[in-house]
Design a protein around this motif. Sequence first.
Motif, PDB file in Angstrom:
ATOM      1  N   LYS A   1       5.114  13.438   2.447  1.00 49.70           N
ATOM      2  CA  LYS A   1       5.661  12.173   2.957  1.00 49.70           C
ATOM      3  C   LYS A   1       5.022  11.037   2.159  1.00 49.70           C
TER       4      LYS A   1
ATOM      5  N   THR B   1       3.616   0.437   2.584  1.00 51.20           N
ATOM      6  CA  THR B   1       3.436  -0.469   3.731  1.00 51.20           C
ATOM      7  C   THR B   1       3.180  -1.886   3.238  1.00 51.20           C
TER       8      THR B   1
ATOM      9  N   TYR C   1       1.216  11.708   2.116  1.00 49.23           N
ATOM     10  CA  TYR C   1       0.732  12.686   3.087  1.00 49.23           C
ATOM     11  C   TYR C   1       1.169  14.064   2.609  1.00 49.23           C
TER      12      TYR C   1
ATOM     13  N   GLN D   1       0.852  -1.181   0.000  1.00 54.36           N
ATOM     14  CA  GLN D   1       0.000   0.000   0.000  1.00 54.36           C
ATOM     15  C   GLN D   1       0.894   1.238   0.000  1.00 54.36           C
TER      16      GLN D   1
ATOM     17  N   VAL E   1       6.835  -0.526   7.271  1.00 56.04           N
ATOM     18  CA  VAL E   1       6.558   0.772   6.642  1.00 56.04           C
ATOM     19  C   VAL E   1       7.866   1.266   6.021  1.00 56.04           C
TER      20      VAL E   1
ATOM     21  N   THR F   1       7.027   8.203  12.329  1.00 55.14           N
ATOM     22  CA  THR F   1       6.157   7.109  12.765  1.00 55.14           C
ATOM     23  C   THR F   1       6.340   6.978  14.272  1.00 55.14           C
TER      24      THR F   1
ATOM     25  N   HIS G   1      -3.050   3.761  15.969  1.00 51.39           N
ATOM     26  CA  HIS G   1      -3.950   2.628  15.732  1.00 51.39           C
ATOM     27  C   HIS G   1      -3.136   1.342  15.822  1.00 51.39           C
TER      28      HIS G   1
ATOM     29  N   LEU H   1       1.003   5.376   0.522  1.00 52.34           N
ATOM     30  CA  LEU H   1       0.291   6.557   1.034  1.00 52.34           C
ATOM     31  C   LEU H   1       1.104   7.809   0.744  1.00 52.34           C
TER      32      LEU H   1
ATOM     33  N   TYR I   1      -1.666  10.206  10.458  1.00 48.01           N
ATOM     34  CA  TYR I   1      -2.345   8.913  10.644  1.00 48.01           C
ATOM     35  C   TYR I   1      -2.399   8.712  12.151  1.00 48.01           C
TER      36      TYR I   1
ATOM     37  N   HIS J   1       0.630   2.587  17.048  1.00 46.77           N
ATOM     38  CA  HIS J   1       1.559   3.411  16.276  1.00 46.77           C
ATOM     39  C   HIS J   1       0.764   4.375  15.399  1.00 46.77           C
ATOM     40  N   GLY J   2       1.392   5.464  15.027  1.00 41.50           N
ATOM     41  CA  GLY J   2       0.722   6.449  14.190  1.00 41.50           C
ATOM     42  C   GLY J   2       1.721   7.195  13.330  1.00 41.50           C
ATOM     43  N   GLY J   3       1.189   8.003  12.436  1.00 40.31           N
ATOM     44  CA  GLY J   3       2.035   8.860  11.609  1.00 40.31           C
ATOM     45  C   GLY J   3       1.811  10.302  12.052  1.00 40.31           C
TER      46      GLY J   3
ATOM     47  N   VAL K   1       4.988   6.767   1.825  1.00 41.64           N
ATOM     48  CA  VAL K   1       5.395   5.480   2.399  1.00 41.64           C
ATOM     49  C   VAL K   1       4.780   4.342   1.600  1.00 41.64           C
TER      50      VAL K   1
HETATM   51  O1  PD2 Z   1       3.128   6.510   7.554  1.00 39.85           O
HETATM   52  C1  PD2 Z   1       3.314   6.091   8.695  1.00 39.85           C
HETATM   53  O2  PD2 Z   1       4.244   6.500   9.401  1.00 39.85           O
HETATM   54  C2  PD2 Z   1       2.365   5.091   9.217  1.00 39.85           C
HETATM   55  C3  PD2 Z   1       1.967   5.188  10.534  1.00 39.85           C
HETATM   56  C4  PD2 Z   1       1.061   4.265  11.002  1.00 39.85           C
HETATM   57  C5  PD2 Z   1       1.867   4.090   8.426  1.00 39.85           C
HETATM   58  C6  PD2 Z   1       0.984   3.183   8.989  1.00 39.85           C
HETATM   59  N1  PD2 Z   1       0.596   3.255  10.253  1.00 39.85           N
HETATM   60  C7  PD2 Z   1       0.421   2.060   8.218  1.00 39.85           C
HETATM   61  O3  PD2 Z   1       0.610   2.044   6.986  1.00 39.85           O
HETATM   62  O4  PD2 Z   1      -0.195   1.158   8.835  1.00 39.85           O
END
Ligand code: PD2
Length: 285
Positions: free
Chosen positions: A272, A276, A183, A179, A218, A230, A192, A181, A189, A262-264, A274
């Motif tokens: 940003k 995953t 940002y 996946q 990640v 993160t 979670h 992402l 994020y 954990h979170g972003g 990433v």
């Molecule tokens: O982008 C991140 O740092 C991050 C943080 C928490 C990515 C994810 N979770 C994820 O892809 O699950």
Amino acid sequence: MSQQIVTPELCDWIAEQSRVGHPADAILAAMRGSGWDETIARQALARVLGPVAAPAVGGAGTVAAMSAGLPEPDLAGSRPVLDAGDRQVKVAMALRQPRVVVFADLLSVEECDGIVAQAAKRLARSETVATNADGSEVNSARTSDGMFFERGESELIRRVETRIATLLRWPLDHGEGLQVLRYRPGAEYQPHYDYFDPGHASTPSILKRGGQRVGTLVIYLNTPEAGGATTFPDIGLEVAPVKGHAVFFSYDRPHPATQTLHGGAPVLAGEKWVATKWLRQGVFN
Ligand code: PD2
Ligand code: ZN
């Protein structure tokens, strides 16, 4: 029990229980039975018996069986560089409990740019944006844009997935598609867990395809100008995003006791990106 801390006496008791042959999950059960908080008990077990001293998702029982049940890089001997098949990957940081490993140079600059280029064409808003009664947008947990690659869908994706499987010693077909992402400034994020909530109505049907998630990698595809770490709030860890680096963590069961919240953190300047990779217990097709 009022105040619960891991004392030397408790560690001695755990070591003795293990020495006389009790498996880690039996020791955990005994501790819980006498009033120990599960998180504290697991921390104590991990301190005495090693990194994966907790009942695995499959519940096999012994420490040896548990360690076979999770993706795990070969960190024996504290070598600073690991052989991931087609690339040497540096270990920048390793934590045993929870298992968190930061890798440097997992991907080359060209590989990062290649994935961003392939993903950029297909980005869509990650979450449906909810609206307030007045019609204004509610800030959802994840305010990035995202897309999924099919597993093995291009030569580059296949190469990266093969490297990940080698590095984490986890079958390629136990991984979800990557996946990606993106940002933008202000996007984040919120903290979670990546495992599927056992109490959620949709989870039984999700688990039919590959079982639970047991690990997350990640990969940072660029270095944001500012922000975007993160974060792991339970353990006070922040991993700064650096192009080509990655953070890996595993969880042996779908429970907060794994300390894998954990979170972003919000991106403060720049973008940003990433990628995953989530790892499942079984074959994900
Ligand atoms: O982008 C991140 O740092 C991050 C943080 C928490 C990515 C994810 N979770 C994820 O892809 O699950
Ligand atoms: Zn996550």
